[in-house]
Scaffold this motif. Structure first.
Motif, PDB file in Angstrom:
ATOM      1  N   GLY A 203       0.817  -1.212   0.000  1.00 25.65           N
ATOM      2  CA  GLY A 203       0.000   0.000   0.000  1.00 25.65           C
ATOM      3  C   GLY A 203       0.853   1.265   0.000  1.00 25.65           C
ATOM      4  N   GLN A 204       2.048   1.192   0.563  1.00 27.24           N
ATOM      5  CA  GLN A 204       2.938   2.353   0.589  1.00 27.24           C
ATOM      6  C   GLN A 204       3.374   2.732  -0.820  1.00 27.24           C
ATOM      7  OE1 GLN A 204       4.095   4.118   3.483  1.00 27.24           O
ATOM      8  NE2 GLN A 204       2.248   3.108   4.202  1.00 27.24           N
ATOM      9  N   ALA A 207       0.348   4.176  -2.597  1.00 27.59           N
ATOM     10  CA  ALA A 207       0.029   5.543  -2.174  1.00 27.59           C
ATOM     11  C   ALA A 207       0.994   6.540  -2.812  1.00 27.59           C
ATOM     12  CB  ALA A 207       0.085   5.644  -0.654  1.00 27.59           C
ATOM     13  N   SER A 209       2.810   6.091  -5.561  1.00 25.28           N
ATOM     14  CA  SER A 209       2.573   6.144  -7.014  1.00 25.28           C
ATOM     15  C   SER A 209       1.370   7.017  -7.309  1.00 25.28           C
ATOM     16  CB  SER A 209       2.298   4.746  -7.579  1.00 25.28           C
ATOM     17  OG  SER A 209       3.216   3.831  -7.118  1.00 25.28           O
ATOM     18  N   ALA A 210       0.302   6.845  -6.503  1.00 23.53           N
ATOM     19  CA  ALA A 210      -0.917   7.609  -6.748  1.00 23.53           C
ATOM     20  C   ALA A 210      -0.656   9.109  -6.598  1.00 23.53           C
ATOM     21  CB  ALA A 210      -2.020   7.160  -5.797  1.00 23.53           C
ATOM     22  N   LEU A 211       0.374   9.465  -5.822  1.00 23.55           N
ATOM     23  CA  LEU A 211       0.701  10.882  -5.650  1.00 23.55           C
ATOM     24  C   LEU A 211       1.596  11.393  -6.777  1.00 23.55           C
ATOM     25  CD1 LEU A 211       1.360  10.944  -1.820  1.00 23.55           C
ATOM     26  CD2 LEU A 211      -0.403  12.223  -3.011  1.00 23.55           C
ATOM     27  N   GLY A 212       1.951  10.508  -7.687  1.00 24.87           N
ATOM     28  CA  GLY A 212       2.782  10.918  -8.813  1.00 24.87           C
ATOM     29  C   GLY A 212       4.273  10.754  -8.575  1.00 24.87           C
ATOM     30  N   MET A 213       4.646  10.025  -7.521  1.00 29.22           N
ATOM     31  CA  MET A 213       6.076   9.812  -7.268  1.00 29.22           C
ATOM     32  C   MET A 213       6.582   8.691  -8.165  1.00 29.22           C
ATOM     33  SD  MET A 213       6.089  10.210  -3.138  1.00 29.22           S
ATOM     34  CE  MET A 213       7.828  10.139  -2.857  1.00 29.22           C
ATOM     35  N   ARG A 214       7.810   8.856  -8.662  1.00 28.21           N
ATOM     36  CA  ARG A 214       8.375   7.844  -9.538  1.00 28.21           C
ATOM     37  C   ARG A 214       9.049   6.766  -8.710  1.00 28.21           C
ATOM     38  NH1 ARG A 214      11.605  11.110 -13.878  1.00 28.21           N
ATOM     39  NH2 ARG A 214      12.144   9.004 -14.477  1.00 28.21           N
TER      40      ARG A 214
ATOM     41  N   ARG B  69      -8.940   1.366  -9.554  1.00 26.94           N
ATOM     42  CA  ARG B  69      -7.474   1.364  -9.630  1.00 26.94           C
ATOM     43  C   ARG B  69      -6.987   1.438 -11.066  1.00 26.94           C
ATOM     44  NH1 ARG B  69      -4.818  -0.955  -5.287  1.00 26.94           N
ATOM     45  NH2 ARG B  69      -3.651  -2.355  -6.611  1.00 26.94           N
ATOM     46  N   ASN B  72      -6.315   5.242 -12.373  1.00 26.34           N
ATOM     47  CA  ASN B  72      -5.002   5.904 -12.289  1.00 26.34           C
ATOM     48  C   ASN B  72      -3.858   4.931 -12.581  1.00 26.34           C
ATOM     49  OD1 ASN B  72      -4.897   4.476  -9.944  1.00 26.34           O
ATOM     50  ND2 ASN B  72      -4.387   6.211  -8.624  1.00 26.34           N
ATOM     51  N   LEU B  74      -3.006   2.085 -11.552  1.00 23.66           N
ATOM     52  CA  LEU B  74      -2.396   1.181 -10.567  1.00 23.66           C
ATOM     53  C   LEU B  74      -2.583  -0.256 -11.044  1.00 23.66           C
ATOM     54  CD1 LEU B  74      -3.232   2.530  -6.978  1.00 23.66           C
ATOM     55  CD2 LEU B  74      -1.049   2.527  -8.166  1.00 23.66           C
ATOM     56  N   ALA B 107       3.577   8.674 -14.077  1.00 26.03           N
ATOM     57  CA  ALA B 107       3.643   9.432 -12.818  1.00 26.03           C
ATOM     58  C   ALA B 107       3.099  10.843 -13.018  1.00 26.03           C
ATOM     59  CB  ALA B 107       5.080   9.472 -12.313  1.00 26.03           C
ATOM     60  N   ARG B 110      -0.577  10.767 -13.008  1.00 28.13           N
ATOM     61  CA  ARG B 110      -1.181  10.455 -11.715  1.00 28.13           C
ATOM     62  C   ARG B 110      -1.233  11.673 -10.794  1.00 28.13           C
ATOM     63  NH1 ARG B 110       2.098   5.136 -11.109  1.00 28.13           N
ATOM     64  NH2 ARG B 110       0.652   3.550 -11.834  1.00 28.13           N
ATOM     65  N   GLU B 111      -0.360  12.652 -11.066  1.00 24.92           N
ATOM     66  CA  GLU B 111      -0.374  13.862 -10.238  1.00 24.92           C
ATOM     67  C   GLU B 111      -1.748  14.498 -10.228  1.00 24.92           C
ATOM     68  OE1 GLU B 111       2.580  16.840 -11.008  1.00 24.92           O
ATOM     69  OE2 GLU B 111       4.006  15.319 -11.657  1.00 24.92           O
ATOM     70  N   MET B 115      -5.939   9.870  -4.856  1.00 22.00           N
ATOM     71  CA  MET B 115      -6.561   8.602  -4.478  1.00 22.00           C
ATOM     72  C   MET B 115      -6.511   8.431  -2.981  1.00 22.00           C
ATOM     73  SD  MET B 115      -6.212   4.909  -6.189  1.00 22.00           S
ATOM     74  CE  MET B 115      -7.275   3.568  -5.723  1.00 22.00           C
ATOM     75  N   PHE B 117      -7.271   5.512   0.018  1.00 21.35           N
ATOM     76  CA  PHE B 117      -7.344   4.056   0.110  1.00 21.35           C
ATOM     77  C   PHE B 117      -8.144   3.603   1.328  1.00 21.35           C
ATOM     78  CE2 PHE B 117      -3.548   5.240  -2.135  1.00 21.35           C
ATOM     79  CZ  PHE B 117      -3.459   4.332  -3.176  1.00 21.35           C
ATOM     80  N   ASN B 121      -2.962   4.025   4.116  1.00 20.92           N
ATOM     81  CA  ASN B 121      -1.622   4.024   3.510  1.00 20.92           C
ATOM     82  C   ASN B 121      -0.875   5.331   3.723  1.00 20.92           C
ATOM     83  OD1 ASN B 121      -2.192   1.494   2.642  1.00 20.92           O
ATOM     84  ND2 ASN B 121      -2.587   2.048   0.525  1.00 20.92           N
TER      85      ASN B 121
END
Lengths: 340, 274
Positions: A203-204, A207, A209-214, B69, B72, B74, B107, B110-111, B115, B117, B121
């Motif tokens: 999940g980390q 989370a 990735s969902a924030l746009g981190m590579r 999911r 975005n 995932l 990425a 996704r910005e 999301m 959860f 998380n």
């Protein structure tokens, strides 16, 4: 009071009834409604303690009275310059090898977990080779590299060479020691780091990735800091183990702690006292490292538990006190000395 | 809360004039997804207009979380097309082929999509404020000062101004989920995805999270919410999608679907949860 009297009445049998009445009288004598909990007694612990104490006394006695231990020699050489130089080299070697091992281990672990089969396969092959052969053999191999490749050069593959180096001059005993121990250690560290990375909840990653981190940023900022909690205890073990493993370099004549004591006893033939001297130093340093490890572990457990983990000394103290503790009375509940 | 008509219009895919003028925030065309031999999504068609709140309901295993999911990326879509704000998610189309985008491109996409959860998380090694500041600082490369200012403001907005220095495990579930919402909002997303945001919460704490979500909907955020909270769906939702077995069984305004479900499967499900 109710709970105590009810079952006795409930059984309805004359004998139990009589006991119940007696019991009621007894509790009545204690005036209040509180009962004292008595922990399980451990009489055999005292027997075990006596047995161990006798054996320990015998051991101390023979160590002190056997003149062939030559404790005066131990005292004489304990702080001799030769041994202190050796100790310093052992410490430096341990630090350099562990630093190299950890750095290379992290890279290997990330490669091993990569989706790219070439990277993952290369890391797997490395770990297979360096973990699967004895570290002593690896040390001797690097020491004798010049026999295999007398000259080492830097250049374009199959093309011109820019720098040419004499392998004999480049691979000094110390360099061979760092290569042999460091490359071997990296294989073990890679497995430790991999286990740490895999212990972090998926999940980390989701989370971040969902924030746009590579991927690499997620690894550096989110995954590795959390993996540290799992990575640090075995890394501490590896460091303590490495401190002693460095004694293997005495076979390629690197002047570490063991080699320094060997130099002395090959001259004086006081083999046992000098080995004891070196061992005391090893023991002292590992003891210090154990405490350092505990401190670092507590720092990195930040955010994983509500209560900071207790130190070794405090745990020891608590165990000893509970062993001697009087049964705690519920009326005066002590928050620290609870029922354990 | 705007234009529920557009949701209903798009459901029938008739391309009515109302739906054609605005680009839908999310558009799914025959989306397929399988895990090995298991088909999880068997052709999902859906449109969500900007400023709309769309609730996805259905039994567990119906594919609603998987679909969320996919939005975005995932999860990778195996067939069909998924578009957010008119742009393909996770792929680039050339002719009739879809080429998967690189990590960097995904990425960047996704910005724009926040999301939240089920299991929060949050990053456990960071305080609440650090959690909220992390992505603006590292991804958007904002200055520490502006990231901090907005982080503080966002925590205030979800009612946690006094908890900025707390670590996640010092917060209740409801507080953690509100920090998670603030963290997602910090990237100024144009779409928010909620994956069963209240399912892991004590019943007492559900309300505080739903309140924040309701406030967000009132401010015009486009939201897709996988939820079992039928009360929330009825009150806040503009559209309700009932999924089962990887397909959309029923679609409509929450009031209509919840009070007068047309499909037998929907009736059976709602009779148990309402």
């Amino acid at each position: 009071m109710k709970l105590q009297t009810d079952p006795a009445a409930g059984t309805g049998n004359a004998q139990r009834g009589a006991q119940g009445a007696a019991g009621r009288e007894g509790t009545g004598a204690s005036t209040s409604a509180t009962f004292t909990a008595v922990p399980v007694r451990h009489p055999w612990r005292w027997v075990a303690i006596a047995g161990v104490a006798v054996l320990a006394a015998m051991l101390v006695n023979t160590i002190l009275t056997n003149p062939r231990f030559e404790w005066s020699v131990v005292g004489e050489y304990f702080t001799s310059q030769t041994l202190l130089d050796g100790l310093r080299l052992t410490l430096i070697l341990t630090a350099v090898v562990m630093a190299a091992g950890i750095a290379l281990g992290v890279v290997l672990a990330i490669m091993r977990l990569s989706a790219n089969p070439v990277l993952s396969g290369a890391a797997g092959g490395y770990i297979w080779l360096f973990r699967g052969t004895p570290v002593l053999v690896q040390l001797i191999f690097w020491f004798n590299l010049a026999a295999l490749y007398p000259r080492l050069s830097l250049g374009i593959p199959f093309g011109p060479e820019f720098v040419v180096l004499d392998a004999n001059a480049l691979i000094t005993p110390f360099v061979a020691a760092v290569l042999g121990l460091g490359l071997n250690e990296a294989a073990y560290m890679a497995e430790i780091v991999r286990a740490g990375i895999q212990s972090v909840d998926e999940g980390q990653t989701e989370a971040s990735s969902a924030l746009g981190m590579r991927r690499m940023m997620t690894m550096r900022r989110i995954i590795l800091p959390q993996a540290m909690r799992v990575i640090i205890p075995p890394t501490g073990n590896e460091t303590i183990s490495m401190l002693k493993t460095t004694s293997l370099v005495s076979v390629i004549s690197v002047g570490d702690l063991l080699y320094s004591s060997q130099i002395i006893y090959s001259r004086t033939f006081q083999t046992i006292p000098l080995l004891i001297t070196a061992s005391i130093w090893y023991l002292l340093v590992t003891t210090v490292l154990t405490f350092v490890q505990g401190g670092i572990e507590r720092r990195y457990s930040r955010g994983s538990t509500r209560n900071a983990p207790t130190s070794l000394s405090r745990r020891l103290l608590r165990n000893l006190t509970t062993f001697h503790a009087k049964p705690p009375s519920p009326a005066t509940t002590d928050p620290k000395g609870g029922i354990r | 809360m705007s234009a529920p008509a557009s949701a209903l219009g798009s459901a029938t895919q008739d391309g009515s004039a109302g739906a054609a003028t605005t680009v839908p925030m999310v558009k799914a065309e025959n989306v397929h997804k399988n895990f090995g031999s298991l088909d999880v999504l068997k052709g999902i068609d859906l449109e969500v207009a900007p400023r709309e709140v769309c609730c996805l309901v259905g039994p567990s295993g119906s594919g609603k979380s998987t679909f969320l999911r996919c939005i975005n990326h995932l999860e990778k879509v195996d067939g069909g097309r998924l578009m957010v704000d008119g742009e393909l998610v996770g792929y680039r189309q050339k002719g009739d082929r879809l080429y998967e985008l690189k990590d960097r491109e995904v990425a960047a996409k996704r910005e724009e999509i926040g999301m939240v959860f089920q299991r929060f998380n949050l990053f456990p090694h960071m305080t609440a404020l650090e959690n909220v500041m992390e992505a603006p600082l590292r991804v958007k490369r904002e200055s520490k000062r502006s990231a901090r200012e907005r982080g503080v403001a966002l925590l205030e907005r979800v009612g946690l101004a006094d908890k900025r220095g707390a670590y996640p495990n010092q917060l209740s579930g409801g507080q953690q989920q509100r920090v998670a919402i603030a963290r997602a909002l910090a990237m100024k997303p144009k779409l928010m995805l909620f994956d069963e945001p209240t399912s892991a919460l004590d019943p007492e704490l559900v309300g505080e999270v739903l309140d924040v979500m309701r406030q967000l909907a009132d401010e015009g955020m486009t939201m897709i919410v996988v939820t079992h909270e039928m009360g929330f769906a009825r009150e806040v939702g503009d559209a309700l999608v009932f999924m089962d077995g990887g397909v959309v069984v029923e679609f409509g305004h929450p009031r209509d679907v919840l009070t007068n479900p047309q499909h037998k499967r929907t009736q059976a499900f709602l009779s148990k949860v309402l």
